[in-house]
Design an enzyme around this catalytic site. Structure first.
Site: not given
Length: 283
Positions: A97, A132, A164, A197, A218
């Protein structure tokens, strides 16, 4: 395989086998029983995770022989065998598994990546994943993206500079950044090698005037991306991100953008169906 990936495998096995105990297998299956098994695909897919499968079985029993029948990145069809296994039945059952969990997930990442790459390739647009990722699985998931023909701009906060929106918010906006770069000894290198960004065409204009050579657009709509490409693609490396998926990637790629980054590659893909089958007639 690097140490941190082996640790992930150890943890995955530990949550399924406390101290190596499988109460059902230990009760029913003689430890002397030896036979063959294989893993086969149950749907069309691109493969990733074969080395991880080998390491899972090795962690349970180093004497189990695991032989990949294809390579990561290979395209398979239903009933195609991807791995053959020979060894103790009890060891195979204990590893089954966990090995499948890695293979189904990582092949899901590779498969979705390959689907997006196939759409974007005629336009010359690269497909990248983001950070992510599943905690603990980032390196494996990035390997899966690469098996599907994609890549990533950076794999960690420590690898490359990417300014960012929250960085800009904290320091007072993109105009404040321009002032902070004045007299900064590292500015020239970071402007050349790093990325910023931007959330609008205005911010893009400011970033280019500052000297940034790599810019992330973005949540731009396709028509805004096209405008950005027409203005600056000859001199600036442009990447689009935010809301890009299987249903609209062609529209983004058709703008001529150099690269698109797609969060769903690692956080929202469906696992691929694989099964482990056994044959104990060899005993």
């Amino acid at each position: 395989m690097i140490t941190e990936q082996l640790e992930i495998i150890r943890l995955a096995l530990e949550e399924d086998l406390a101290s190596g105990v499988d109460v059902t297998t230990d009760w029913l299956v003689e430890t002397s029983l030896v036979g063959e098994a294989w893993i086969e695909a149950r749907e069309n897919a691109y493969i990733s995770g074969l080395n991880t499968v080998k390491e899972v079985f090795a962690a349970i029993d180093p004497e189990v022989v695991v032989t990949p029948l294809c390579e990561d990145g290979a395209k398979v069809r239903p009933l195609n065998r991807v791995v053959s296994i020979f060894g103790k039945a009890s060891s195979i059952l204990k590893a089954e598994r966990t090995a499948l969990n890695f293979l189904t997930h990582l092949s899901g990442v590779a498969t979705r990546t390959a689907e997006l790459v196939e759409i974007a390739r005629p336009y010359g647009t690269k497909v990248w994943c983001t950070r992510k990722t599943t905690p603990g699985l980032r390196r494996l998931e990035i390997e899966a993206v690469r098996a599907g023909g994609g890549d990533t701009y950076r794999d960690s906060l420590y690898s490359k500079i990417l300014i960012k929106d929250n960085h800009l918010s904290i320091i007072g906006g993109i105009e404040s950044l321009a002032k902070r770069l004045e007299g900064d000894l590292d500015a020239e290198m970071n402007l050349r090698e790093g990325k910023i960004e931007v959330a609008s065409l205005y911010e893009l204009d400011v970033a280019v005037r500052m000297g940034w050579k790599k810019v992330l657009l973005d949540n731009f709509a396709p028509e805004q991306v096209r405008e950005a490409v027409e203005r600056y693609a000859k001199d600036v490396s442009l990447e689009a991100s935010g809301g890009i998926h299987l249903g609209n990637i062609r529209e983004y790629a058709a703008t001529g953008i150099e690269a698109v980054s797609v969060g769903e590659l690692t956080h929202s893909v469906d696992s691929i169906d694989f099964a482990l089958e056994v044959d104990w007639s060899v005993n």
